[in-house]
Motif scaffolding. Sequence first.
Motif, PDB file in Angstrom:
ATOM      1  N   ARG A  70       0.816  -1.220   0.000  1.00 25.65           N
ATOM      2  CA  ARG A  70       0.000   0.000   0.000  1.00 25.65           C
ATOM      3  C   ARG A  70       0.842   1.258   0.000  1.00 25.65           C
ATOM      4  NH1 ARG A  70      -5.389  -0.816   1.560  1.00 25.65           N
ATOM      5  NH2 ARG A  70      -5.881  -3.012   1.856  1.00 25.65           N
ATOM      6  N   ASN A  71       2.152   1.146   0.008  1.00 32.18           N
ATOM      7  CA  ASN A  71       3.021   2.319   0.082  1.00 32.18           C
ATOM      8  C   ASN A  71       3.227   2.943  -1.298  1.00 32.18           C
ATOM      9  OD1 ASN A  71       5.779   1.293  -1.092  1.00 32.18           O
ATOM     10  ND2 ASN A  71       5.091  -0.340   0.278  1.00 32.18           N
ATOM     11  N   GLY A  72       3.997   4.016  -1.352  1.00 29.46           N
ATOM     12  CA  GLY A  72       4.215   4.727  -2.607  1.00 29.46           C
ATOM     13  C   GLY A  72       5.344   4.191  -3.455  1.00 29.46           C
ATOM     14  N   GLY A  73       6.065   3.173  -2.965  1.00 29.57           N
ATOM     15  CA  GLY A  73       7.151   2.605  -3.752  1.00 29.57           C
ATOM     16  C   GLY A  73       8.365   3.502  -3.859  1.00 29.57           C
ATOM     17  N   GLN A  74       8.572   4.360  -2.850  1.00 27.31           N
ATOM     18  CA  GLN A  74       9.727   5.253  -2.838  1.00 27.31           C
ATOM     19  C   GLN A  74      10.758   4.737  -1.836  1.00 27.31           C
ATOM     20  OE1 GLN A  74       8.934   9.426  -2.571  1.00 27.31           O
ATOM     21  NE2 GLN A  74       7.126   9.339  -3.877  1.00 27.31           N
ATOM     22  N   ILE A  75      12.022   4.749  -2.242  1.00 27.86           N
ATOM     23  CA  ILE A  75      13.093   4.192  -1.408  1.00 27.86           C
ATOM     24  C   ILE A  75      14.131   5.273  -1.149  1.00 27.86           C
ATOM     25  CG2 ILE A  75      14.791   2.362  -1.158  1.00 27.86           C
ATOM     26  CD1 ILE A  75      13.293   0.773  -3.275  1.00 27.86           C
ATOM     27  N   SER A  76      14.387   5.533   0.124  1.00 28.72           N
ATOM     28  CA  SER A  76      15.363   6.544   0.522  1.00 28.72           C
ATOM     29  C   SER A  76      16.400   5.896   1.434  1.00 28.72           C
ATOM     30  CB  SER A  76      14.660   7.687   1.251  1.00 28.72           C
ATOM     31  OG  SER A  76      14.173   7.246   2.509  1.00 28.72           O
ATOM     32  N   THR A  77      17.195   6.746   2.079  1.00 34.78           N
ATOM     33  CA  THR A  77      18.154   6.227   3.062  1.00 34.78           C
ATOM     34  C   THR A  77      17.516   6.002   4.422  1.00 34.78           C
ATOM     35  OG1 THR A  77      18.883   8.512   3.328  1.00 34.78           O
ATOM     36  CG2 THR A  77      20.263   7.087   2.002  1.00 34.78           C
ATOM     37  N   SER A  78      16.242   6.315   4.569  1.00 39.96           N
ATOM     38  CA  SER A  78      15.381   5.810   5.649  1.00 39.96           C
ATOM     39  C   SER A  78      15.575   6.401   7.034  1.00 39.96           C
ATOM     40  CB  SER A  78      15.514   4.275   5.763  1.00 39.96           C
ATOM     41  OG  SER A  78      15.166   3.651   4.548  1.00 39.96           O
ATOM     42  N   VAL A  79      16.661   7.067   7.331  1.00 39.71           N
ATOM     43  CA  VAL A  79      16.911   7.553   8.690  1.00 39.71           C
ATOM     44  C   VAL A  79      16.581   9.039   8.760  1.00 39.71           C
ATOM     45  CG1 VAL A  79      18.587   7.789  10.562  1.00 39.71           C
ATOM     46  CG2 VAL A  79      18.708   5.824   8.998  1.00 39.71           C
ATOM     47  N   LYS A  80      15.567   9.418   9.542  1.00 38.25           N
ATOM     48  CA  LYS A  80      15.095  10.795   9.562  1.00 38.25           C
ATOM     49  C   LYS A  80      15.966  11.744  10.395  1.00 38.25           C
ATOM     50  CE  LYS A  80      10.236  10.434   8.298  1.00 38.25           C
ATOM     51  NZ  LYS A  80      10.407   9.264   7.446  1.00 38.25           N
ATOM     52  N   PRO A  81      16.339  11.416  11.642  1.00 34.54           N
ATOM     53  CA  PRO A  81      17.134  12.370  12.416  1.00 34.54           C
ATOM     54  C   PRO A  81      18.503  12.608  11.784  1.00 34.54           C
ATOM     55  CG  PRO A  81      16.143  10.722  13.852  1.00 34.54           C
ATOM     56  CD  PRO A  81      15.954  10.243  12.450  1.00 34.54           C
ATOM     57  N   SER A  82      18.974  13.844  11.864  1.00 35.84           N
ATOM     58  CA  SER A  82      20.270  14.200  11.291  1.00 35.84           C
ATOM     59  C   SER A  82      21.409  13.629  12.125  1.00 35.84           C
ATOM     60  CB  SER A  82      20.404  15.719  11.219  1.00 35.84           C
ATOM     61  OG  SER A  82      20.494  16.257  12.532  1.00 35.84           O
ATOM     62  N   LEU A  83      22.599  13.664  11.542  1.00 35.30           N
ATOM     63  CA  LEU A  83      23.783  13.207  12.263  1.00 35.30           C
ATOM     64  C   LEU A  83      23.999  14.029  13.531  1.00 35.30           C
ATOM     65  CD1 LEU A  83      26.297  11.356  12.254  1.00 35.30           C
ATOM     66  CD2 LEU A  83      27.474  13.125  10.929  1.00 35.30           C
ATOM     67  N   ASP A  84      23.804  15.341  13.448  1.00 28.11           N
ATOM     68  CA  ASP A  84      24.013  16.191  14.624  1.00 28.11           C
ATOM     69  C   ASP A  84      23.024  15.860  15.733  1.00 28.11           C
ATOM     70  OD1 ASP A  84      26.124  17.527  13.478  1.00 28.11           O
ATOM     71  OD2 ASP A  84      24.896  19.168  12.700  1.00 28.11           O
ATOM     72  N   LYS A  85      21.750  15.660  15.381  1.00 26.04           N
ATOM     73  CA  LYS A  85      20.752  15.333  16.399  1.00 26.04           C
ATOM     74  C   LYS A  85      21.050  13.993  17.049  1.00 26.04           C
ATOM     75  CE  LYS A  85      16.851  17.993  14.599  1.00 26.04           C
ATOM     76  NZ  LYS A  85      15.480  17.929  14.032  1.00 26.04           N
ATOM     77  N   LEU A  86      21.460  13.016  16.252  1.00 23.80           N
ATOM     78  CA  LEU A  86      21.782  11.703  16.805  1.00 23.80           C
ATOM     79  C   LEU A  86      23.044  11.763  17.662  1.00 23.80           C
ATOM     80  CD1 LEU A  86      20.998   9.476  13.690  1.00 23.80           C
ATOM     81  CD2 LEU A  86      19.693   9.586  15.821  1.00 23.80           C
ATOM     82  N   ALA A  87      24.032  12.551  17.221  1.00 24.78           N
ATOM     83  CA  ALA A  87      25.274  12.666  17.989  1.00 24.78           C
ATOM     84  C   ALA A  87      25.023  13.288  19.351  1.00 24.78           C
ATOM     85  CB  ALA A  87      26.298  13.482  17.207  1.00 24.78           C
ATOM     86  N   ALA A  88      24.098  14.223  19.423  1.00 22.19           N
ATOM     87  CA  ALA A  88      23.783  14.853  20.707  1.00 22.19           C
ATOM     88  C   ALA A  88      23.184  13.856  21.688  1.00 22.19           C
ATOM     89  CB  ALA A  88      22.818  16.013  20.480  1.00 22.19           C
ATOM     90  N   LYS A  89      22.514  12.824  21.173  1.00 24.80           N
ATOM     91  CA  LYS A  89      21.884  11.830  22.041  1.00 24.80           C
ATOM     92  C   LYS A  89      22.772  10.633  22.313  1.00 24.80           C
ATOM     93  CE  LYS A  89      17.594  10.672  21.471  1.00 24.80           C
ATOM     94  NZ  LYS A  89      16.323  10.205  20.852  1.00 24.80           N
ATOM     95  N   PHE A  90      23.524  10.188  21.282  1.00 26.49           N
ATOM     96  CA  PHE A  90      24.220   8.909  21.393  1.00 26.49           C
ATOM     97  C   PHE A  90      25.733   8.986  21.202  1.00 26.49           C
ATOM     98  CE2 PHE A  90      19.979   7.933  19.433  1.00 26.49           C
ATOM     99  CZ  PHE A  90      19.420   7.347  20.554  1.00 26.49           C
TER     100      PHE A  90
END
Length: 435
Positions: A70-90
Motif C-alpha cells: 500500500r506504500n508509494g514505492g519510494q526508497i530513501s536512506t530511511s533515517v530521519k534524524p540528522s547526524l548532529d541530532k543523533l550525535a547529541a543523544k548517542f
Amino acid sequence: MQLSDIRQSPYWHDQIGAPPTLPTGLPKTVDVLIVGAGYTGLSAAITTARGGRSTLVLDAEDPGYGCSTRNGGQISTSVKPSLDKLAAKFGVERARGIRMEGAKALTWIGDFIADEGLDCDFRRVGRFHAAHTPQHYEALVRDAEKMRQRENIESFAVPRHEQRSQLGTDAYFGGVVFSAHCSVHPGKFHRELLRLALGERVQVLGQCRVTRIARTASGFRVQTAKGPVEARDVIVATNGYTTALTPWLQRRVIPIGSYIIATEELPEATIDTLFPGDRIASDTCKVVYYYRASPDRRRVLFGGRVSASETTPLAGAARLRQDMCRIFPELEGVGLSHAWSGTVAYSFDELAHTGVHDGVHYAMGYCGSGVSMAPYLGMRAGQKVLGRREGVTAYDGLPFPTRPLYQGKPWFLPAAVAWYRWNDQRQFRKAIGMS
C-alpha cells in the motif's frame, strides 16, 4: 467522475494477479515462527529458511494486506534524524553507525533485487525533495552539503528557476535531488519476496491471527486462530499493525494512516512534462506529500496525510486531489481511478527499532521510510535468530521510548497534525506573498 466510481484498493494490486496457493494446515512445531507477512516478516523468513530452520509466517489478513503493498514505492536512506541530532543523544560514533544503516539498507535492497532477479520495476531514479518556502530551500541546501561532506550522500541543489528540469511545477521554491534514491513497484516486490519464501519451503498462512505468545522451557507456545504451534524462536514483524498481542511493542509505535490516489491514464506528453526525469518526489512540509509517476509512466500516484484524524480513502481522495492539482494545475479535471490507505508506524524518537524483548525478536517503527529498511532489518533479525554476528546493527541496544499513558492509541495525533498542517499552510501563503 464521481468519487463513488473510484476503486478503494491499491493501484498496485491490479498489477500482480492472483496470489499463489498457500497451505491451510498448521504445523505443530517449527524452529521459527514469524508474526506478519509483509516485507519484514518475509525477508526474515527467507533468511532463516536458508539458514536451515523450519519457518512459519502467520498473518491475521492475507499476506501483503498491510503497507507492504500500500506504500508509494519510494526508497530513501530511511533515517530521519540528522547526524548532529543523533550525535547529541548517542555520541558521534553511534550516530554515524545509525545513519550508515540507512545507506546500507538502500545499497542492500538494490543488490538483493539484482542478485535474486526480482521482477519489481526497481529503478534508481533519484528523489526531488522540494522546498515549500525559500527558507526551507536554503536549509535543504545547507543540510545536503553537510551530508555530502560528512556522510558521502550524493545530491545536488536545484534553484527555483531550474525546478522544471526535475519536476513540472512552479509550486515550490527549488529543491535538492538525492541521486541514489530509488523507486519500486511495492506490490510486485512483495509478491517476489513471497515467491522466494515459498521456494525456500517457508510455510506462509494468511487469515490466521496470532492471539497469544507464551514462553515455555524450550521456546514459545503460540496460540493462533487455527490452533497452537510450538516454536523455538519468534519474530514479531507487524509494524503499523502492531496490536495488544505484544503490549510492550504496541506502546512504542504510533500507527498513522497514509493515503494515496492514482489518476486515470494520462497522455505520455503530460507525464513527460510533470516528471521529466522520472524522479520520485516529496516536500519539506511537516505534513508531507510524496508522489511519482507509475512505473509504466501512465498515471500520477500522489500520497500524504489528509486530515487530523483518520478518515476513509474516498474522503482522503478529495483532499489529495485538491493538493495534487495545486502542485500540478495540468491535472485539474483529470479523473481518479484508485484511492486507498495504509498504516505506517512511527516511533517517538523517529528511528526504526530492532532487538529482543522477553525473548521475542522484533523489527518495526520505520517512520514512513520502510521500503528498504523493513526487508533489511527483517533480514538482520533472521540472522540474529541464526546466531550470526552480521545480524547486529547500530539499532541494537538503543532505548525504544514510549510516553506516559500511551497504550497504542495516538490520542495526541489529531491535534499535532492539525497544528503542523496549519503551520505548513501559513508558511506557504507567506512565501507565495513574498515571491
